[in-house]
Design a protein around this motif. Structure first.
Motif, short mmCIF file in Angstrom:
data_model
loop_
_atom_site.label_atom_id
_atom_site.label_comp_id
_atom_site.label_asym_id
_atom_site.label_seq_id
_atom_site.Cartn_x
_atom_site.Cartn_y
_atom_site.Cartn_z
N TYR A 115 8.54 9.35 -9.93
CA TYR A 115 7.61 9.32 -8.81
C TYR A 115 6.42 8.41 -9.11
CZ TYR A 115 4.50 11.07 -5.12
OH TYR A 115 3.65 11.18 -4.03
N TRP A 116 5.79 8.61 -10.27
CA TRP A 116 4.63 7.79 -10.61
C TRP A 116 5.02 6.32 -10.80
CZ3 TRP A 116 -0.57 7.76 -10.91
CH2 TRP A 116 -1.22 8.94 -10.56
N ASP A 117 6.18 6.06 -11.35
CA ASP A 117 6.62 4.67 -11.53
C ASP A 117 6.78 3.99 -10.17
OD1 ASP A 117 7.60 2.37 -13.06
OD2 ASP A 117 9.56 2.91 -12.25
N ILE A 118 7.48 4.64 -9.26
CA ILE A 118 7.71 4.05 -7.94
C ILE A 118 6.40 3.92 -7.17
CG2 ILE A 118 8.79 4.45 -5.69
CD1 ILE A 118 11.18 5.67 -7.25
N MET A 119 5.61 4.98 -7.11
CA MET A 119 4.35 4.93 -6.35
C MET A 119 3.39 3.91 -6.94
SD MET A 119 4.69 6.84 -3.75
CE MET A 119 6.42 7.20 -3.57
N GLY A 120 3.35 3.80 -8.27
CA GLY A 120 2.48 2.82 -8.90
C GLY A 120 2.86 1.39 -8.52
N ARG A 121 4.15 1.12 -8.51
CA ARG A 121 4.62 -0.22 -8.12
C ARG A 121 4.34 -0.50 -6.65
NH1 ARG A 121 9.99 -1.76 -11.31
NH2 ARG A 121 9.68 -0.53 -13.19
N LEU A 122 4.59 0.50 -5.80
CA LEU A 122 4.32 0.33 -4.38
C LEU A 122 2.83 0.12 -4.13
CD1 LEU A 122 6.66 3.03 -2.79
CD2 LEU A 122 6.97 0.54 -2.76
N ARG A 123 1.99 0.88 -4.81
CA ARG A 123 0.54 0.72 -4.64
C ARG A 123 0.10 -0.68 -5.05
NH1 ARG A 123 -4.38 1.29 -7.55
NH2 ARG A 123 -6.03 2.16 -6.23
N ALA A 124 0.61 -1.18 -6.16
CA ALA A 124 0.24 -2.52 -6.63
C ALA A 124 0.65 -3.57 -5.61
CB ALA A 124 0.88 -2.80 -7.99
N GLN A 125 1.85 -3.45 -5.06
CA GLN A 125 2.32 -4.44 -4.09
C GLN A 125 1.56 -4.34 -2.78
OE1 GLN A 125 6.67 -4.70 -3.93
NE2 GLN A 125 6.73 -4.01 -6.05
N ALA A 126 1.21 -3.11 -2.38
CA ALA A 126 0.43 -2.94 -1.14
C ALA A 126 -0.97 -3.51 -1.31
CB ALA A 126 0.38 -1.47 -0.76
N ARG A 127 -1.57 -3.29 -2.48
CA ARG A 127 -2.91 -3.83 -2.73
C ARG A 127 -2.88 -5.36 -2.77
NH1 ARG A 127 -7.16 -0.92 -5.11
NH2 ARG A 127 -7.48 -2.62 -6.57
N GLU A 128 -1.81 -5.91 -3.32
CA GLU A 128 -1.66 -7.36 -3.39
C GLU A 128 -1.55 -7.97 -1.99
OE1 GLU A 128 1.81 -10.18 -4.98
OE2 GLU A 128 0.90 -8.94 -6.56
N ALA A 129 -0.84 -7.27 -1.10
CA ALA A 129 -0.68 -7.75 0.28
C ALA A 129 -2.00 -7.70 1.03
CB ALA A 129 0.38 -6.93 1.00
N GLY A 130 -2.84 -6.73 0.72
CA GLY A 130 -4.13 -6.61 1.38
C GLY A 130 -4.10 -5.70 2.59
N LEU A 131 -5.22 -5.10 2.87
CA LEU A 131 -5.38 -4.16 3.97
C LEU A 131 -5.05 -4.82 5.30
CD1 LEU A 131 -6.26 -1.29 4.69
CD2 LEU A 131 -8.59 -2.16 4.94
N GLY A 132 -4.17 -4.19 6.06
CA GLY A 132 -3.81 -4.67 7.39
C GLY A 132 -2.72 -5.72 7.43
N ASN A 133 -2.31 -6.22 6.28
CA ASN A 133 -1.26 -7.23 6.23
C ASN A 133 0.11 -6.56 6.11
OD1 ASN A 133 -2.99 -9.47 6.36
ND2 ASN A 133 -3.42 -9.29 4.18
N ALA A 134 1.09 -7.17 6.71
CA ALA A 134 2.45 -6.64 6.64
C ALA A 134 3.02 -6.87 5.24
CB ALA A 134 3.33 -7.34 7.67
N ILE A 135 3.83 -5.92 4.82
CA ILE A 135 4.53 -6.06 3.55
C ILE A 135 5.95 -6.49 3.88
CG2 ILE A 135 5.38 -4.83 1.51
CD1 ILE A 135 2.95 -2.98 1.80
N ALA A 136 6.34 -7.68 3.43
CA ALA A 136 7.62 -8.25 3.78
C ALA A 136 8.77 -7.59 3.05
CB ALA A 136 7.63 -9.76 3.51
N GLY A 137 8.53 -7.10 1.87
CA GLY A 137 9.58 -6.47 1.08
C GLY A 137 8.97 -5.74 -0.10
N ILE A 138 9.71 -4.81 -0.63
CA ILE A 138 9.27 -4.03 -1.78
C ILE A 138 10.20 -4.34 -2.93
CG2 ILE A 138 8.93 -1.71 -2.68
CD1 ILE A 138 6.95 -2.33 -0.49
N ASP A 139 9.62 -4.68 -4.07
CA ASP A 139 10.42 -4.98 -5.27
C ASP A 139 10.23 -3.84 -6.27
OD1 ASP A 139 11.79 -6.07 -7.37
OD2 ASP A 139 10.23 -7.53 -7.87
N LEU A 140 11.31 -3.08 -6.51
CA LEU A 140 11.27 -1.98 -7.47
C LEU A 140 12.05 -2.30 -8.73
CD1 LEU A 140 11.62 1.09 -5.10
CD2 LEU A 140 9.55 0.19 -6.18
N SER A 141 12.37 -3.57 -8.93
CA SER A 141 13.15 -3.93 -10.13
C SER A 141 12.27 -3.97 -11.35
CB SER A 141 13.82 -5.28 -9.92
OG SER A 141 12.86 -6.27 -9.64
#
Length: 156
Positions: free
Chosen positions: A130-156
């Protein structure tokens, strides 16, 4: 919490919340997998204040109480706010199986990606995964920036 689980929890928090790396010291966790930590930047040096670090919301919440009072006062007087007791009872009424050490009840869709804070959005999970997945998702969401669409999620 064991020494091994504290070390693991610290690594999860450091990876998922790099902006706080070196500032928190993990000492416990709850049924939602939230990590409880002392915050070296708040309170007294010998009695720092507490943080609740939440993978599913992507937030680190300040608890304005020193560690010395957290267990005996905060968890007793503010158990609903600190431990989400009624949410747990609601979840448990629908999922009566007990939680094992190393498991948590996590959000299927994290709140920081628009998930609902409802029992229907919860599932029993391995806390490390859970923490591994959520941590990766949080990092990618923060990188995309508030209000911006996330084109894809990379969990590799």
């Amino acid at each position: 919490m064991t020494k091994a689980s504290a070390t693991a929890g610290q690594a999860w928090v450091d990876a998922a919340f790099p902006e706080f790396r070196g500032r928190f010291e993990v000492f416990g966790f709850d049924w939602l997998g939230r990590q409880f930590a002392t915050d070296r930047a708040r309170g007294e040096a010998l009695d720092p204040e507490v943080m609740i670090v939440e993978a599913g919301t992507g937030e680190a919440l300040e608890v304005p109480v020193p560690f010395s009072k957290f267990h005996d006062e905060e968890l007793v007087d503010y158990s609903e706010e600190a431990l989400a007791v009624s949410f747990y009872l609601q979840w448990q009424s629908q999922t009566p199986s007990p939680l094992e050490f190393g498991q948590c009840v996590g959000y299927q869709v994290p709140l920081f990606l628009g998930g609902k804070d409802q029992v229907e959005n919860l599932e029993l999970m391995d806390i490390e995964i859970y923490w591994d997945i959520m941590g990766r998702l949080r990092a990618q969401a923060r990188e995309a920036g508030l209000g911006n669409a996330i084109a894809g999620i990379d969990l590799s």
